[in-house]
Design a protein around this motif. Structure first.
Motif, PDB file in Angstrom:
ATOM      1  N   PRO A  61      93.426  83.639  67.006  1.00  0.00           N
ATOM      2  CA  PRO A  61      93.309  82.043  66.487  1.00  0.00           C
ATOM      3  C   PRO A  61      91.680  81.758  66.318  1.00  0.00           C
ATOM      4  O   PRO A  61      91.222  80.927  65.594  1.00  0.00           O
ATOM      5  CB  PRO A  61      94.058  81.388  67.431  1.00  0.00           C
ATOM      6  CG  PRO A  61      95.269  82.229  67.930  1.00  0.00           C
ATOM      7  CD  PRO A  61      94.655  83.714  67.966  1.00  0.00           C
ATOM      8  N   LYS A  62      91.036  82.182  67.494  1.00  0.00           N
ATOM      9  CA  LYS A  62      89.771  81.662  67.589  1.00  0.00           C
ATOM     10  C   LYS A  62      88.801  82.466  66.664  1.00  0.00           C
ATOM     11  O   LYS A  62      87.703  81.775  66.208  1.00  0.00           O
ATOM     12  CB  LYS A  62      89.182  82.245  69.153  1.00  0.00           C
ATOM     13  CG  LYS A  62      87.663  81.812  69.566  1.00  0.00           C
ATOM     14  CD  LYS A  62      87.782  80.102  69.340  1.00  0.00           C
ATOM     15  CE  LYS A  62      86.437  79.813  70.031  1.00  0.00           C
ATOM     16  NZ  LYS A  62      86.194  78.234  70.123  1.00  0.00           N
ATOM     17  N   VAL A  63      89.189  83.623  66.193  1.00  0.00           N
ATOM     18  CA  VAL A  63      88.565  84.555  64.911  1.00  0.00           C
ATOM     19  C   VAL A  63      88.625  83.447  63.648  1.00  0.00           C
ATOM     20  O   VAL A  63      87.524  83.209  63.186  1.00  0.00           O
ATOM     21  CB  VAL A  63      89.193  85.773  64.885  1.00  0.00           C
ATOM     22  CG1 VAL A  63      88.330  86.348  63.679  1.00  0.00           C
ATOM     23  CG2 VAL A  63      88.368  86.710  66.330  1.00  0.00           C
ATOM     24  N   ARG A  64      90.035  83.200  63.529  1.00  0.00           N
ATOM     25  CA  ARG A  64      90.184  82.309  62.250  1.00  0.00           C
ATOM     26  C   ARG A  64      89.464  80.917  62.363  1.00  0.00           C
ATOM     27  O   ARG A  64      88.942  80.622  61.530  1.00  0.00           O
ATOM     28  CB  ARG A  64      91.734  82.159  62.318  1.00  0.00           C
ATOM     29  CG  ARG A  64      92.418  83.571  61.992  1.00  0.00           C
ATOM     30  CD  ARG A  64      93.770  83.266  61.266  1.00  0.00           C
ATOM     31  NE  ARG A  64      94.612  82.473  62.062  1.00  0.00           N
ATOM     32  CZ  ARG A  64      95.360  82.660  63.276  1.00  0.00           C
ATOM     33  NH1 ARG A  64      95.425  84.175  63.496  1.00  0.00           N
ATOM     34  NH2 ARG A  64      96.002  81.664  63.786  1.00  0.00           N
ATOM     35  N   GLU A  65      89.570  80.366  63.439  1.00  0.00           N
ATOM     36  CA  GLU A  65      88.998  79.007  63.613  1.00  0.00           C
ATOM     37  C   GLU A  65      87.322  79.094  63.423  1.00  0.00           C
ATOM     38  O   GLU A  65      86.964  78.269  62.885  1.00  0.00           O
ATOM     39  CB  GLU A  65      89.258  78.416  65.191  1.00  0.00           C
ATOM     40  CG  GLU A  65      90.698  78.084  65.358  1.00  0.00           C
ATOM     41  CD  GLU A  65      90.969  77.702  66.856  1.00  0.00           C
ATOM     42  OE1 GLU A  65      89.942  77.788  67.584  1.00  0.00           O
ATOM     43  OE2 GLU A  65      92.166  77.816  67.169  1.00  0.00           O
ATOM     44  N   THR A  66      86.776  80.111  64.098  1.00  0.00           N
ATOM     45  CA  THR A  66      85.418  80.135  64.049  1.00  0.00           C
ATOM     46  C   THR A  66      85.029  80.482  62.505  1.00  0.00           C
ATOM     47  O   THR A  66      84.002  79.674  61.971  1.00  0.00           O
ATOM     48  CB  THR A  66      84.860  81.348  64.935  1.00  0.00           C
ATOM     49  OG1 THR A  66      85.236  81.084  66.151  1.00  0.00           O
ATOM     50  CG2 THR A  66      83.239  81.647  64.883  1.00  0.00           C
ATOM     51  N   ILE A  67      85.540  81.327  61.823  1.00  0.00           N
ATOM     52  CA  ILE A  67      85.355  81.511  60.410  1.00  0.00           C
ATOM     53  C   ILE A  67      85.572  80.341  59.494  1.00  0.00           C
ATOM     54  O   ILE A  67      84.721  80.121  58.778  1.00  0.00           O
ATOM     55  CB  ILE A  67      86.158  82.880  59.930  1.00  0.00           C
ATOM     56  CG1 ILE A  67      85.703  84.193  60.762  1.00  0.00           C
ATOM     57  CG2 ILE A  67      85.897  83.146  58.391  1.00  0.00           C
ATOM     58  CD1 ILE A  67      86.366  85.385  60.414  1.00  0.00           C
ATOM     59  N   ALA A  68      86.584  79.773  59.921  1.00  0.00           N
ATOM     60  CA  ALA A  68      87.037  78.421  58.923  1.00  0.00           C
ATOM     61  C   ALA A  68      85.987  77.351  59.146  1.00  0.00           C
ATOM     62  O   ALA A  68      85.456  76.646  58.523  1.00  0.00           O
ATOM     63  CB  ALA A  68      88.332  78.114  59.109  1.00  0.00           C
ATOM     64  N   ALA A  69      85.497  77.153  60.383  1.00  0.00           N
ATOM     65  CA  ALA A  69      84.550  75.984  60.557  1.00  0.00           C
ATOM     66  C   ALA A  69      83.232  76.507  59.800  1.00  0.00           C
ATOM     67  O   ALA A  69      82.515  75.695  59.643  1.00  0.00           O
ATOM     68  CB  ALA A  69      84.513  76.056  62.311  1.00  0.00           C
ATOM     69  N   TYR A  70      82.783  77.732  60.076  1.00  0.00           N
ATOM     70  CA  TYR A  70      81.473  78.217  59.565  1.00  0.00           C
ATOM     71  C   TYR A  70      81.496  77.862  57.941  1.00  0.00           C
ATOM     72  O   TYR A  70      80.388  77.159  57.499  1.00  0.00           O
ATOM     73  CB  TYR A  70      81.369  79.604  59.674  1.00  0.00           C
ATOM     74  CG  TYR A  70      80.131  79.922  58.897  1.00  0.00           C
ATOM     75  CD1 TYR A  70      78.631  79.489  59.580  1.00  0.00           C
ATOM     76  CD2 TYR A  70      79.773  80.914  57.765  1.00  0.00           C
ATOM     77  CE1 TYR A  70      77.410  80.135  58.913  1.00  0.00           C
ATOM     78  CE2 TYR A  70      78.760  81.396  57.374  1.00  0.00           C
ATOM     79  CZ  TYR A  70      77.592  80.844  57.988  1.00  0.00           C
ATOM     80  OH  TYR A  70      76.530  81.302  57.173  1.00  0.00           O
ATOM     81  N   PHE A  71      82.662  78.190  57.363  1.00  0.00           N
ATOM     82  CA  PHE A  71      82.855  77.796  55.843  1.00  0.00           C
ATOM     83  C   PHE A  71      83.515  76.669  55.705  1.00  0.00           C
ATOM     84  O   PHE A  71      83.428  76.086  54.477  1.00  0.00           O
ATOM     85  CB  PHE A  71      83.623  78.860  55.291  1.00  0.00           C
ATOM     86  CG  PHE A  71      82.887  80.343  55.067  1.00  0.00           C
ATOM     87  CD1 PHE A  71      82.183  80.434  54.116  1.00  0.00           C
ATOM     88  CD2 PHE A  71      83.318  81.527  55.803  1.00  0.00           C
ATOM     89  CE1 PHE A  71      81.627  81.732  53.823  1.00  0.00           C
ATOM     90  CE2 PHE A  71      82.737  82.450  55.910  1.00  0.00           C
ATOM     91  CZ  PHE A  71      81.764  83.020  54.770  1.00  0.00           C
TER      92      PHE A  71
END
Length: 86
Positions: A61-71
């Motif tokens: 989940p943290k990987v998805r959250e980090t990428i989503a937040a960046y974009f």
């Protein structure tokens, strides 16, 4: 970890918060390849219309959250089959 030492197995429970803390350095480095690719192609996040992620790490989940937040998106898309797309 099965058979860590001889016939002895090792098992431990880790909460999501503990896991994220243990891997905080890795999570902080997660965006570097993305930033590098965008910069080398003179692109910004605003040039990207869709974000698809594949691979085992994207189930974290943290990987998805980090990428989503960046974009600047609420989430990232995981519809692609990793076996077919890589």
């Amino acid at each position: 970890v099965e058979g860590l030492v001889g016939e002895y197995d090792f098992r431990s429970k880790v909460t999501r918060a503990e896991f994220e803390k243990m891997n905080s350095v890795l999570f902080s480095e997660l965006l570097e390849p993305i930033k590098s690719i965008l910069a080398s192609n003179d692109l910004t996040i605003h040039n990207i219309s869709e974000v698809q992620v594949v691979g085992g790490g994207t189930r974290v989940p943290k990987v998805r959250e980090t990428i989503a937040a960046y974009f600047q998106r609420p989430s990232v898309d995981m519809q692609l089959n990793g076996d077919d797309s890589i």
